[in-house]
Design a protein around this motif. Structure first.
Motif, PDB file in Angstrom:
ATOM      1  N   PHE A  10     -10.115 -28.596   8.124  1.00  0.00           N
ATOM      2  CA  PHE A  10     -11.215 -28.653   7.158  1.00  0.00           C
ATOM      3  C   PHE A  10     -10.730 -29.101   5.774  1.00  0.00           C
ATOM      4  N   ARG A  11      -9.484 -28.808   5.439  1.00  0.00           N
ATOM      5  CA  ARG A  11      -8.947 -29.333   4.181  1.00  0.00           C
ATOM      6  C   ARG A  11      -8.901 -30.855   4.222  1.00  0.00           C
ATOM      7  N   ASP A  12      -8.457 -31.391   5.347  1.00  0.00           N
ATOM      8  CA  ASP A  12      -8.387 -32.846   5.485  1.00  0.00           C
ATOM      9  C   ASP A  12      -9.781 -33.460   5.576  1.00  0.00           C
ATOM     10  N   LEU A  13     -10.677 -32.793   6.270  1.00  0.00           N
ATOM     11  CA  LEU A  13     -12.040 -33.299   6.399  1.00  0.00           C
ATOM     12  C   LEU A  13     -12.727 -33.384   5.044  1.00  0.00           C
ATOM     13  N   SER A  14     -12.481 -32.408   4.189  1.00  0.00           N
ATOM     14  CA  SER A  14     -13.126 -32.409   2.866  1.00  0.00           C
ATOM     15  C   SER A  14     -12.719 -33.627   2.038  1.00  0.00           C
ATOM     16  N   LYS A  15     -11.552 -34.195   2.338  1.00  0.00           N
ATOM     17  CA  LYS A  15     -11.071 -35.381   1.624  1.00  0.00           C
ATOM     18  C   LYS A  15     -11.500 -36.673   2.324  1.00  0.00           C
ATOM     19  N   GLY A  86     -19.026 -22.204  11.274  1.00  0.00           N
ATOM     20  CA  GLY A  86     -19.926 -21.053  11.244  1.00  0.00           C
ATOM     21  C   GLY A  86     -20.159 -20.518  12.642  1.00  0.00           C
ATOM     22  N   VAL A  87     -20.055 -19.205  12.776  1.00  0.00           N
ATOM     23  CA  VAL A  87     -20.306 -18.528  14.054  1.00  0.00           C
ATOM     24  C   VAL A  87     -21.373 -17.476  13.826  1.00  0.00           C
ATOM     25  N   TYR A  88     -22.396 -17.480  14.676  1.00  0.00           N
ATOM     26  CA  TYR A  88     -23.525 -16.569  14.472  1.00  0.00           C
ATOM     27  C   TYR A  88     -23.854 -15.836  15.769  1.00  0.00           C
ATOM     28  N   PHE A  89     -23.862 -14.519  15.688  1.00  0.00           N
ATOM     29  CA  PHE A  89     -24.214 -13.688  16.822  1.00  0.00           C
ATOM     30  C   PHE A  89     -25.615 -13.127  16.571  1.00  0.00           C
ATOM     31  N   LYS A  90     -26.608 -13.765  17.169  1.00  0.00           N
ATOM     32  CA  LYS A  90     -27.990 -13.408  16.879  1.00  0.00           C
ATOM     33  C   LYS A  90     -28.506 -12.327  17.822  1.00  0.00           C
ATOM     34  N   HIS A  91     -29.598 -11.714  17.429  1.00  0.00           N
ATOM     35  CA  HIS A  91     -30.266 -10.735  18.273  1.00  0.00           C
ATOM     36  C   HIS A  91     -30.952 -11.459  19.424  1.00  0.00           C
ATOM     37  N   SER A  92     -31.007 -10.820  20.561  1.00  0.00           N
ATOM     38  CA  SER A  92     -31.606 -11.447  21.746  1.00  0.00           C
ATOM     39  C   SER A  92     -33.078 -11.780  21.539  1.00  0.00           C
ATOM     40  N   ALA A  93     -33.733 -11.113  20.584  1.00  0.00           N
ATOM     41  CA  ALA A  93     -35.149 -11.390  20.318  1.00  0.00           C
ATOM     42  C   ALA A  93     -35.336 -12.508  19.321  1.00  0.00           C
ATOM     43  N   GLY A  94     -34.252 -12.941  18.686  1.00  0.00           N
ATOM     44  CA  GLY A  94     -34.359 -13.970  17.656  1.00  0.00           C
ATOM     45  C   GLY A  94     -34.289 -15.369  18.234  1.00  0.00           C
ATOM     46  N   LEU A 106     -15.861 -19.682   8.119  1.00  0.00           N
ATOM     47  CA  LEU A 106     -14.452 -20.040   8.042  1.00  0.00           C
ATOM     48  C   LEU A 106     -14.290 -21.366   7.295  1.00  0.00           C
ATOM     49  N   ALA A 107     -13.833 -21.299   6.075  1.00  0.00           N
ATOM     50  CA  ALA A 107     -13.536 -22.473   5.257  1.00  0.00           C
ATOM     51  C   ALA A 107     -12.237 -22.191   4.506  1.00  0.00           C
ATOM     52  N   PRO A 108     -11.484 -23.235   4.126  1.00  0.00           N
ATOM     53  CA  PRO A 108     -10.201 -22.996   3.455  1.00  0.00           C
ATOM     54  C   PRO A 108     -10.288 -22.121   2.216  1.00  0.00           C
ATOM     55  N   ASP A 109     -11.366 -22.234   1.465  1.00  0.00           N
ATOM     56  CA  ASP A 109     -11.479 -21.469   0.225  1.00  0.00           C
ATOM     57  C   ASP A 109     -12.542 -20.384   0.285  1.00  0.00           C
ATOM     58  N   GLU A 110     -13.086 -20.141   1.469  1.00  0.00           N
ATOM     59  CA  GLU A 110     -14.148 -19.134   1.589  1.00  0.00           C
ATOM     60  C   GLU A 110     -14.222 -18.630   3.028  1.00  0.00           C
ATOM     61  N   ILE A 111     -13.727 -17.421   3.233  1.00  0.00           N
ATOM     62  CA  ILE A 111     -13.739 -16.797   4.558  1.00  0.00           C
ATOM     63  C   ILE A 111     -14.421 -15.441   4.410  1.00  0.00           C
ATOM     64  N   GLU A 191      -7.078 -15.799   5.631  1.00  0.00           N
ATOM     65  CA  GLU A 191      -6.565 -16.595   6.751  1.00  0.00           C
ATOM     66  C   GLU A 191      -5.659 -15.747   7.635  1.00  0.00           C
ATOM     67  N   GLU A 192      -4.827 -14.940   7.016  1.00  0.00           N
ATOM     68  CA  GLU A 192      -3.912 -14.085   7.783  1.00  0.00           C
ATOM     69  C   GLU A 192      -4.685 -13.153   8.710  1.00  0.00           C
ATOM     70  N   PHE A 193      -5.785 -12.620   8.215  1.00  0.00           N
ATOM     71  CA  PHE A 193      -6.591 -11.686   9.002  1.00  0.00           C
ATOM     72  C   PHE A 193      -7.218 -12.374  10.215  1.00  0.00           C
ATOM     73  N   VAL A 194      -7.827 -13.539   9.999  1.00  0.00           N
ATOM     74  CA  VAL A 194      -8.576 -14.177  11.089  1.00  0.00           C
ATOM     75  C   VAL A 194      -7.666 -14.878  12.085  1.00  0.00           C
ATOM     76  N   THR A 195      -6.403 -15.135  11.716  1.00  0.00           N
ATOM     77  CA  THR A 195      -5.480 -15.772  12.653  1.00  0.00           C
ATOM     78  C   THR A 195      -4.597 -14.764  13.376  1.00  0.00           C
ATOM     79  N   SER A 196      -4.825 -13.482  13.170  1.00  0.00           N
ATOM     80  CA  SER A 196      -4.046 -12.452  13.853  1.00  0.00           C
ATOM     81  C   SER A 196      -4.508 -12.313  15.302  1.00  0.00           C
TER      82      SER A 196
END
Length: 225
Positions: A10-15, A86-94, A106-111, A191-196
Motif C-alpha cells: 500500500f505504500r507503493d500503491l499510494s505513489k 478493509g475487512v468487515y464482519f457484518k450481522h447476518s441480518a444486514g 489496514l493502511a500504512p499510517d492508519e490501523i 503493524e507489529e500487533f496485526v502481523t503477529s
C-alpha cells in the motif's frame, strides 16, 4: 498470514495509484494482501462466533473483504484503487455495511479495529436514540465501562448534530450521545500487533471488550445477538 508486505504494497500503491502499475503488481496484491486476508477471515470465524454467532466471516472479496477498486463515478478523486485494506464482519441480518458490525482497517499510517454502526438511516437512528432514552443505564454501562474505555480510549468519536434531534429533550443527561449521527467505537492498532501469529485470537479479545456496546445497538435494531 498478514505480514509487513501488505503495508509495503500500500505504500507503493499510494505513489503509483494507476491501472498500469497495479496490473504489473497484481501478483503482489494477491500474494501480500488478498490471499493473507482471506486466510485471516477464515481463521477469525471461530473468535467471532465466540462473541456472537450472528456475525459473519465470509472469506471472499465482496464478502468480508472489501474490494480494492474505488467507485469513482461520482467522485472528483479518480484514483482507481483504495490505499488501504478493509475487512468487515457484518450481522447476518444486514444487507450492506450500514448494519451493526466489526471493521478492521489496514493502511500504512492508519490501523484500527472498530465496531458499531456507521451511517444508519433516519429510522435506525431514531430507534437507537429512543433505546438510549429508554435504557440509559444499559447504554452507560456499555459505552462508559472502564474496561471498554481502556481498550477504546481516545477513539470513541461521533459526528454530531448541532442541536438535539427532533423529539428529544435538549437537556437530557445523555444529549451528546443522542446527537450522534454514527455509533462507532475504535481501537488503534500497530503493524507489529496485526502481523503477529496470534492476531486472530487477540483481535477477538479486543472486540470482546466492546461486545456490550455493539450488543446494545444490535438488540436496539431488533436483530439477534
Amino acid at each position: 498470514m498478514i505480514s509487513t508486505s501488505l503495508f509495503d504494497f500500500f505504500r507503493d500503491l499510494s505513489k503509483n495509484n494507476n491501472r498500469e502499475w497495479f496490473k504489473e503488481n497484481k501478483s503482489r496484491y494477491e500474494n501480500d494482501v488478498k490471499n493473507p486476508l482471506l486466510e485471516f477471515i477464515h481463521q477469525f470465524a471461530e473468535p467471532l462466533h465466540a462473541i456472537s454467532p450472528h456475525f459473519l466471516a465470509i472469506p471472499k472479496v465482496g464478502g468480508s473483504l472489501f474490494r480494492i477498486h474505488r467507485d469513482v463515478r461520482f467522485s472528483k478523486d479518480k484514483r482507481p484503487y483504495k490505499e488501504a485494506a478493509g475487512v468487515y464482519f457484518k450481522h447476518s441480518a444486514g444487507k450492506d455495511a450500514h448494519a451493526p458490525g466489526f471493521y478492521l482497517h489496514l493502511a500504512p499510517d492508519e490501523i484500527f479495529a472498530s465496531l458499531g454502526i456507521w451511517g444508519p438511516g433516519s429510522k435506525e437512528l431514531l430507534i437507537i436514540r429512543q433505546r438510549i432514552v429508554d435504557l440509559p443505564d444499559q447504554w452507560i454501562n456499555a459505552s462508559l465501562d472502564d474496561d471498554f474505555r481502556k481498550v477504546f480510549s481516545g477513539s470513541y468519536e461521533h459526528q454530531q448534530l448541532k442541536r438535539a434531534p427532533k423529539g428529544f429533550d435538549p437537556n437530557h443527561p445523555l444529549i451528546e450521545d443522542l446527537k450522534s449521527k454514527h455509533f462507532v467505537a475504535s481501537c488503534p492498532l500497530t503493524e507489529e500487533f496485526v502481523t503477529s501469529n496470534d492476531f486472530p485470537k487477540n483481535l477477538g479479545l479486543i472486540y470482546q471488550q466492546g461486545s456490550e456496546y455493539i450488543k446494545f445497538l444490535t438488540l436496539a435494531l431488533g436483530h439477534q445477538w
